[in-house]
Design an enzyme around this catalytic site. Structure first.
Site, PDB file in Angstrom:
ATOM      1  N   TYR A  73       0.836  -1.197   0.000  1.00 46.76           N
ATOM      2  CA  TYR A  73       0.000   0.000   0.000  1.00 46.76           C
ATOM      3  C   TYR A  73       0.873   1.249   0.000  1.00 46.76           C
ATOM      4  O   TYR A  73       0.582   2.227  -0.679  1.00 46.76           O
ATOM      5  CB  TYR A  73      -0.939   0.024   1.219  1.00 46.76           C
ATOM      6  CG  TYR A  73      -1.933   1.156   1.108  1.00 46.76           C
ATOM      7  CD1 TYR A  73      -3.156   0.960   0.483  1.00 46.76           C
ATOM      8  CD2 TYR A  73      -1.621   2.434   1.572  1.00 46.76           C
ATOM      9  CE1 TYR A  73      -4.054   1.994   0.326  1.00 46.76           C
ATOM     10  CE2 TYR A  73      -2.509   3.482   1.420  1.00 46.76           C
ATOM     11  CZ  TYR A  73      -3.727   3.261   0.795  1.00 46.76           C
ATOM     12  OH  TYR A  73      -4.609   4.296   0.625  1.00 46.76           O
ATOM     13  N   PHE A 125      -7.674  21.643 -24.440  1.00 52.58           N
ATOM     14  CA  PHE A 125      -7.995  20.223 -24.516  1.00 52.58           C
ATOM     15  C   PHE A 125      -9.225  19.998 -23.649  1.00 52.58           C
ATOM     16  O   PHE A 125      -9.415  20.673 -22.642  1.00 52.58           O
ATOM     17  CB  PHE A 125      -6.837  19.311 -24.106  1.00 52.58           C
ATOM     18  CG  PHE A 125      -7.207  17.872 -24.317  1.00 52.58           C
ATOM     19  CD1 PHE A 125      -7.312  17.360 -25.592  1.00 52.58           C
ATOM     20  CD2 PHE A 125      -7.545  17.060 -23.242  1.00 52.58           C
ATOM     21  CE1 PHE A 125      -7.748  16.051 -25.805  1.00 52.58           C
ATOM     22  CE2 PHE A 125      -7.976  15.753 -23.451  1.00 52.58           C
ATOM     23  CZ  PHE A 125      -8.080  15.242 -24.731  1.00 52.58           C
ATOM     24  N   THR A 126     -10.054  19.047 -24.045  1.00 54.09           N
ATOM     25  CA  THR A 126     -11.381  18.851 -23.439  1.00 54.09           C
ATOM     26  C   THR A 126     -11.323  18.730 -21.909  1.00 54.09           C
ATOM     27  O   THR A 126     -11.926  19.532 -21.192  1.00 54.09           O
ATOM     28  CB  THR A 126     -12.040  17.595 -24.038  1.00 54.09           C
ATOM     29  OG1 THR A 126     -11.133  16.493 -23.910  1.00 54.09           O
ATOM     30  CG2 THR A 126     -12.359  17.805 -25.514  1.00 54.09           C
ATOM     31  N   ASP A 216       1.562  20.286 -20.318  1.00 54.95           N
ATOM     32  CA  ASP A 216       0.823  19.054 -20.591  1.00 54.95           C
ATOM     33  C   ASP A 216       1.731  18.222 -21.493  1.00 54.95           C
ATOM     34  O   ASP A 216       1.836  18.458 -22.695  1.00 54.95           O
ATOM     35  CB  ASP A 216      -0.513  19.356 -21.274  1.00 54.95           C
ATOM     36  CG  ASP A 216      -1.291  18.078 -21.575  1.00 54.95           C
ATOM     37  OD1 ASP A 216      -0.682  16.988 -21.611  1.00 54.95           O
ATOM     38  OD2 ASP A 216      -2.513  18.156 -21.796  1.00 54.95           O
ATOM     39  N   LYS A 259      -0.319   7.599 -23.483  1.00 57.72           N
ATOM     40  CA  LYS A 259       0.054   7.936 -24.864  1.00 57.72           C
ATOM     41  C   LYS A 259       1.542   7.654 -25.071  1.00 57.72           C
ATOM     42  O   LYS A 259       1.944   6.514 -25.222  1.00 57.72           O
ATOM     43  CB  LYS A 259      -0.275   9.406 -25.154  1.00 57.72           C
ATOM     44  CG  LYS A 259      -1.745   9.681 -25.401  1.00 57.72           C
ATOM     45  CD  LYS A 259      -2.536   9.857 -24.155  1.00 57.72           C
ATOM     46  CE  LYS A 259      -3.887  10.502 -24.394  1.00 57.72           C
ATOM     47  NZ  LYS A 259      -4.707  10.513 -23.168  1.00 57.72           N
ATOM     48  N   ARG A 383     -13.490  15.519 -33.727  1.00 57.00           N
ATOM     49  CA  ARG A 383     -12.802  16.582 -33.007  1.00 57.00           C
ATOM     50  C   ARG A 383     -13.245  17.906 -33.634  1.00 57.00           C
ATOM     51  O   ARG A 383     -12.526  18.527 -34.404  1.00 57.00           O
ATOM     52  CB  ARG A 383     -11.282  16.428 -33.080  1.00 57.00           C
ATOM     53  CG  ARG A 383     -10.740  15.197 -32.379  1.00 57.00           C
ATOM     54  CD  ARG A 383     -10.459  15.296 -30.894  1.00 57.00           C
ATOM     55  NE  ARG A 383     -11.583  15.188 -29.993  1.00 57.00           N
ATOM     56  CZ  ARG A 383     -11.459  14.811 -28.711  1.00 57.00           C
ATOM     57  NH1 ARG A 383     -10.290  14.459 -28.209  1.00 57.00           N
ATOM     58  NH2 ARG A 383     -12.508  14.778 -27.929  1.00 57.00           N
ATOM     59  N   PHE A 450     -19.074  14.873 -25.815  1.00 57.58           N
ATOM     60  CA  PHE A 450     -18.717  14.011 -26.946  1.00 57.58           C
ATOM     61  C   PHE A 450     -18.615  12.541 -26.570  1.00 57.58           C
ATOM     62  O   PHE A 450     -18.833  11.671 -27.396  1.00 57.58           O
ATOM     63  CB  PHE A 450     -17.395  14.479 -27.569  1.00 57.58           C
ATOM     64  CG  PHE A 450     -16.261  14.534 -26.585  1.00 57.58           C
ATOM     65  CD1 PHE A 450     -16.092  15.636 -25.763  1.00 57.58           C
ATOM     66  CD2 PHE A 450     -15.372  13.473 -26.464  1.00 57.58           C
ATOM     67  CE1 PHE A 450     -15.056  15.675 -24.834  1.00 57.58           C
ATOM     68  CE2 PHE A 450     -14.330  13.512 -25.548  1.00 57.58           C
ATOM     69  CZ  PHE A 450     -14.177  14.615 -24.724  1.00 57.58           C
TER      70      PHE A 450
END
Ligand code: F0G
Length: 459
Positions: A73, A125-126, A216, A259, A383, A450
């Protein structure tokens, strides 16, 4: 100089079978999915280009790392391996693991934003913008105008326009700008990079105004590749060196490691300031988990640490971006309007030019993505206006200039033959473009609409 083709710097050890469906099956599937490719079952998809997120193929080294998971943990050995790897490759001193990128965005936004603040960024970005808004800020787009123009061939469409930044300071005052949020290889602009020169200048600008610079870094390696290929004086530097410099120009970072870093789940918030780290540790236990796992299993942190080292290899990134470029050039040669230059993680079809008969109010990119699936079983993502959502203050639809369908290439998953088949699918849909109808909402979620919205054809 002789041109050398790229090839994948790996060979295939295990495969996953996929199958083609019939047109009748696909017509039924997309209707039942409310014409939203997010609501299709993966089993009904032939070539899945919905996203590059969490869908990459891990290496044998990463899978071996999964067996070394220390599932304690607290204080897992894999956490320390991850933290040290982040510092070595990305320069950030402190790492707070999160379940994925938006977990890091939530914590960052809550710590840095005061209600009434403004957060400038190189395009929205969303999830990033939503977390800024939920914390009480207004997002301000400061990317160069070329980024909103699908035919501009500017080599660094991710660059910041300093006149827009200066105008914002003039309007609201630097005290109401907690940080500038800068994405590498800007997703919504078409996977377009920011130059090192622009980023160095931004660093100076932020220092002058005493404003933090947050990165980001979801696709930082792909951005580094474009810098190496396109920016003066960068040709002889390695991707690893360029990635390190990009990160060291910024104060903190949010990462969706699904990614670039080629894991199926995970992310982190990283920073250099010990006071900021302390605040992040206090919040991560509320939303994610203890600060030494933050929603990730030990084995997943191990696979991530290994994935980071693989993601900055020059031959890896050349083949990765090379495959995207291959699909893009094939589509261009076939007369398909796409965003240019071709981006790092995806090829973006220009739905405005492919479906000029559908007004933006009837969601041309959403309709095109649905039609491409129906035609071929290839899954893509809208998009455009659906992704852009509504203005938080006025409730009106954002009407983005870019109305795109994203063909997103997962890392190390598909072959060049899959790219050929995909291009042929797009050509077939282009031939029938006039018959494609616009859509209207039958269900519109309030936030990040979306993902779960449903539609029906207008006629
Ligand atoms: N920032 C960028 C630039 C992203 O592309 C994403 C995710 C996130 C943050 C959020 O990370 O999904 O791990 O919570 N993009 C995915 C996509 C969903 O398909 O473009 P997350």
């Amino acid at each position: 100089m002789a041109h050398h083709s790229w090839a994948e710097p790996y060979k295939i050890k295990m495969v996953e079978l996929i199958k083609m469906t019939s047109r009748e099956e696909r017509e039924k599937a997309i209707r039942e999915a409310g014409y939203n490719t997010f609501l299709l079952r993966s089993e009904d998809v032939y070539i899945d280009l919905l996203t590059d997120s969490g869908v990459g193929a891990m290496s044998d080294q990463q899978w071996a790392g999964m067996m070394l998971g220390d599932e304690a943990y607290a204080g897992s050995r894999n956490f320390y391996h991850l933290r040290d790897t982040v510092e070595e490759y990305y320069s950030y001193r402190y790492t707070v693991p999160t379940h994925q990128g938006r977990g890091a965005e939530n914590i960052l936004s809550q710590i840095l934003i005061e209600p009434g603040d403004f957060v400038p960024g190189n395009m929205y970005f969303t999830t990033t913008r939503l977390h800024q808004e939920l914390a009480g800020a207004t997002f301000v787009d400061v990317i160069i105008d070329e980024a909103h123009d699908p035919v501009s061939e500017h080599p660094f469409k991710g660059n910041v326009d300093f006149a827009k930044l200066d105008a914002l300071v003039e309007r609201v005052g630097a005290g109401h700008i907690p940080y500038v949020c800068i994405a590498t290889c800007v997703n919504m602009a078409g996977g377009q990079p920011i130059s090192l020169e622009n980023l160095r200048r931004l660093r100076k600008w932020c220092d002058q105004h005493d404003i933090m610079l947050v990165h980001d870094m979801t696709r930082v390696a792909e951005n580094a590749y474009f810098i190496q290929q396109r920016e003066h004086g960068q040709q002889d530097r390695s991707i690893r060196e360029i990635v390190h410099e990009i990160c060291s120009l910024t104060d903190a970072a949010t990462m969706s490691s699904k990614k670039d870093a080629m894991v199926n789940i995970g992310g982190f918030l990283a920073m250099n300031d010990p006071g900021f780290y302390e605040k992040a540790c206090a919040l991560v236990v509320v939303y994610e988990g203890l600060h030494t796992y933050g929603g990730m299993a030990g084995r997943d942190m191990e696979a991530l640490a290994i994935g980071i080292t693989e993601s900055v290899q020059d031959d890896h990134i050349r083949a990765r971006v090379g495959q995207v470029e291959y699909l893009g050039q094939k589509l261009i040669a076939g007369g398909v309007p796409v965003v240019q230059p071709i981006g790092g993680h995806a090829v973006f079809l220009d739905a405005r030019r492919i479906l000029p008969h559908i007004p933006q109010e009837q969601f041309p990119a959403q309709a095109l993505a649905a039609a491409l699936y129906e035609e071929s079983g290839v899954r893509s993502m809208e998009r455009g206006v659906v992704s852009a959502g509504r203005d938080a203050a006025t409730g009106e639809n954002h009407m983005p200039k870019l109305e795109l369908v994203r063909l997103t290439i997962p890392r190390r998953v598909y072959t060049q033959a899959h790219m050929d088949v995909t291009a042929e699918a797009v050509f077939s849909v282009m031939e029938k473009a006039e018959a494609i109808q616009g859509l209207r909402f039958t269900y519109e979620p309030e936030m990040l609409r979306f993902f779960q919205a449903r539609f029906e054809p207008v006629a």
